[in-house]
Motif scaffolding. Structure first.
Motif, PDB file in Angstrom:
ATOM      1  N   ASN A  52       1.016  -1.368   0.021  1.00 49.87           N
ATOM      2  CA  ASN A  52       0.337   0.198   0.148  1.00 49.87           C
ATOM      3  C   ASN A  52       1.033   0.964  -0.010  1.00 49.87           C
ATOM      4  OD1 ASN A  52      -1.980   2.174   0.157  1.00 49.87           O
ATOM      5  ND2 ASN A  52      -2.788   0.974   2.146  1.00 49.87           N
ATOM      6  N   GLU A  54       0.404   4.319   0.146  1.00 48.32           N
ATOM      7  CA  GLU A  54      -0.503   4.961   1.533  1.00 48.32           C
ATOM      8  C   GLU A  54       0.366   5.112   3.010  1.00 48.32           C
ATOM      9  OE1 GLU A  54      -4.425   5.916  -1.220  1.00 48.32           O
ATOM     10  OE2 GLU A  54      -3.997   5.035   1.088  1.00 48.32           O
ATOM     11  N   GLN A 123     -13.560   6.751 -12.514  1.00 50.09           N
ATOM     12  CA  GLN A 123     -12.800   7.125 -11.301  1.00 50.09           C
ATOM     13  C   GLN A 123     -14.258   7.976 -10.216  1.00 50.09           C
ATOM     14  OE1 GLN A 123      -9.383   8.422 -11.764  1.00 50.09           O
ATOM     15  NE2 GLN A 123      -9.527   6.402 -12.788  1.00 50.09           N
ATOM     16  N   TYR A 188     -13.026   0.222  -1.975  1.00 54.91           N
ATOM     17  CA  TYR A 188     -12.176   1.436  -1.945  1.00 54.91           C
ATOM     18  C   TYR A 188     -11.019   1.703  -2.013  1.00 54.91           C
ATOM     19  CZ  TYR A 188     -16.728   3.471  -1.994  1.00 54.91           C
ATOM     20  OH  TYR A 188     -18.531   3.854  -2.248  1.00 54.91           O
ATOM     21  N   HIS A 191      -9.867   0.368  -5.860  1.00 52.52           N
ATOM     22  CA  HIS A 191      -9.562   1.623  -6.897  1.00 52.52           C
ATOM     23  C   HIS A 191      -8.861   2.581  -6.697  1.00 52.52           C
ATOM     24  CE1 HIS A 191     -11.825   4.791  -8.900  1.00 52.52           C
ATOM     25  NE2 HIS A 191     -12.347   4.362 -10.115  1.00 52.52           N
ATOM     26  N   ARG A 192      -9.027   3.477  -5.359  1.00 55.21           N
ATOM     27  CA  ARG A 192      -7.583   4.234  -4.940  1.00 55.21           C
ATOM     28  C   ARG A 192      -6.838   3.923  -5.327  1.00 55.21           C
ATOM     29  NH1 ARG A 192      -8.937   4.814  -0.550  1.00 55.21           N
ATOM     30  NH2 ARG A 192      -8.391   4.052   1.217  1.00 55.21           N
ATOM     31  N   HIS A 196      -5.104   5.128  -9.379  1.00 53.84           N
ATOM     32  CA  HIS A 196      -5.113   6.358 -10.501  1.00 53.84           C
ATOM     33  C   HIS A 196      -4.640   6.604 -11.611  1.00 53.84           C
ATOM     34  CE1 HIS A 196      -1.783   9.250  -9.775  1.00 53.84           C
ATOM     35  NE2 HIS A 196      -1.653   9.681  -8.518  1.00 53.84           N
ATOM     36  N   ARG A 224      -9.782  17.354 -10.139  1.00 53.71           N
ATOM     37  CA  ARG A 224     -10.351  16.053  -9.779  1.00 53.71           C
ATOM     38  C   ARG A 224      -8.736  16.304  -8.461  1.00 53.71           C
ATOM     39  NH1 ARG A 224     -13.656  11.164 -10.734  1.00 53.71           N
ATOM     40  NH2 ARG A 224     -15.128  11.701 -12.662  1.00 53.71           N
ATOM     41  N   TYR A 226      -4.943  13.917  -7.218  1.00 58.59           N
ATOM     42  CA  TYR A 226      -4.301  12.898  -7.009  1.00 58.59           C
ATOM     43  C   TYR A 226      -3.982  13.242  -5.924  1.00 58.59           C
ATOM     44  CZ  TYR A 226      -8.384  10.813 -10.423  1.00 58.59           C
ATOM     45  OH  TYR A 226      -9.520  11.016 -11.338  1.00 58.59           O
ATOM     46  N   GLN A 229       2.159   9.593  -6.177  1.00 59.62           N
ATOM     47  CA  GLN A 229       2.356   8.329  -6.351  1.00 59.62           C
ATOM     48  C   GLN A 229       2.931   7.698  -6.919  1.00 59.62           C
ATOM     49  OE1 GLN A 229      -1.747   5.499  -5.376  1.00 59.62           O
ATOM     50  NE2 GLN A 229      -0.778   4.205  -7.337  1.00 59.62           N
TER      51      GLN A 229
END
Length: 428
Positions: A52, A54, A123, A188, A191-192, A196, A224, A226, A229
């Motif tokens: 991940n 994040e 999206q 979710y 998808h997140r 991307h 949007r 983003y 990443q």
């Protein structure tokens, strides 16, 4: 904006990477009334383990979640997205492979409205506990249906026989047990991370102005936000250089047995031109050795071991790869033995120069035909992009292949020690 061109096809491809990381590719086809758009995501069934970005933590999500997510994105509070495409006069669909997911439409009118719809619905996820539970029931029925499908089981059994640990051996749809573990939070999360823009590419083709397409896409993403990443770290197990088992057999409702014989790649990790060369070379070898018109095909056909349904394919991926030959046959053991003997004989004799050139010319003609069909060229682009294969490298690479390299590939790849067979027998 980068411009690529093919002097033989006289096609032009324009590519630009937007600020949010999305790559936009426009294939200009002057005079074409039909137009198509495909949004491809570098996310497939093998991506169930990853880090991940994040949190930096390793994550293991249920098998089949990429396919599940593809299904769920077509649902929105306003209804089914496919119905909205139909109202615009467009055909739309999506598919999930082992390595990527693609959403697409083809139309002759209302292109810009279709493009906006494509960019927005992919999206804008909408998941509820109730809708997820409903989808679990639908996909469970789909999985159970495929358990009795001879062609599907033939393929799945071969993958389980060829691979020891690689998740390609797991069904794209997952299992009944794995999809029951999927919930909105997991959807979710995936998808997140995977949806991307930096992990996606938009391909459009038709009589279109590239700058206009890029500007329209930029506007669609303007509101949007983003977060930056880095590349997604996928956690794949180390696959040993052996097969899992020599043979998989199953009984199903079929009129006669089905054989699927596979050869596992010895080395993986290739990308770009090197992977393309391997794929095209293997295709030429298959055509020469066992294609229609070959001596081996004729012998097998006249012996009644194969019919016109017999076929073959090379599957070239970055982290796995194999070749398979398949078809219904009254005697799977005899067909397998003769195929292995035929490839052994070809390895000893080598491919004839005339046969190799004939197969090359045939494949060049096939590629040219595919490049003039929008749906086919869109498929080729999406299939090659995440492997770093450029669309216009197909014909130059075909021209560069040598007989010597083909014979080396023939000797190296079609190794009986890395061959496995899947056999479907009539249920007794």
């Amino acid at each position: 904006m980068e411009k690529q061109s093919d002097p033989l096809l006289r096609d032009e491809l324009y590519m630009e990477r937007l600020e949010n990381g999305l790559t936009v590719a426009v294939l200009v086809k002057p005079g074409y009334r039909q137009m198509t758009g495909r949004l491809a995501v570098h996310y497939g069934s093998v991506d169930s383990r990853f880090v991940n970005p994040e949190t930096g933590e390793a994550v293991h999500v249920p098998d089949g979640i990429a396919h599940f997510l593809e299904h769920k994105l077509f649902e929105s509070p306003e209804g089914n997205v496919a119905d909205r495409f139909a109202e615009l006069g467009a055909e739309s669909n999506a598919y999930t492979t082992h390595t990527h997911t693609v959403y697409y439409f083809t139309t002759t009118d209302h292109f810009w409205s279709c493009l906006d719809l494509l960019l927005n619905f992919v999206q804008d996820p909408y998941f509820t506990a109730e809708s997820v539970a409903k989808e679990q029931g639908i996909i469970e029925q789909e999985i159970r249906m495929y358990l009795d499908d001879p062609g599907w089981r033939s393929s799945a059994n071969l993958l389980e026989a060829l691979y020891v640990r690689h998740p390609v051996r797991i069904d794209i749809a997952g299992t009944v047990e794995s999809i029951r573990a999927i919930d909105p939070d997991l959807l979710y999360l995936c998808h997140r991370i995977f949806y991307h823009p930096s992990n996606m590419v938009l391909f459009v083709a038709g009589d279109l102005a590239p700058a206009e397409v890029v500007e329209r896409v930029r506007q669609a993403f303007a509101g949007r936000r983003y977060p930056a990443q880095a590349g997604i770290q996928r956690l794949l197990p180390q696959e040993p250089p052996v097969i899992a088992e020599r043979r998989r057999m199953q009984e199903l409702v079929v009129s006669q047995p089905i054989l699927r014989l596979g050869f596992k790649e010895k080395e993986v990790g290739l990308t770009g031109r090197a992977l393309l060369e391997r794929d095209l070379t293997t295709s030429l070898i298959l055509d020469v050795v066992v294609g229609r018109g070959s001596a081996l095909y004729t012998r097998l056909y006249e012996a009644g071991l194969i019919d016109q349904r017999f076929g073959f394919e090379h599957v070239p991926e970055v982290t796995f790869g194999h070749t398979y030959l398949t078809g219904p046959t009254p005697d799977p053991a005899e067909l397998e033995a003769r195929l292995l003997a035929g490839f052994h004989q070809a390895q000893e004799q080598g491919l004839a120069a005339d046969d190799f050139e004939r197969a090359r010319r045939k494949l060049i003609g096939r590629v040219i035909n595919l490049m003039n069909d929008l749906d086919s060229v869109a498929f080729l682009f999406a299939d090659g992009f995440f492997k770093e294969i450029r669309l216009f490298d197909l014909l130059p690479t075909l021209d560069s292949l040598t007989l010597e390299a083909a014979n080396e590939r023939l000797r190296n790849h079609f190794d009986p020690n890395l061959a496995a067979a899947s056999v479907i027998y009539p249920r007794r």
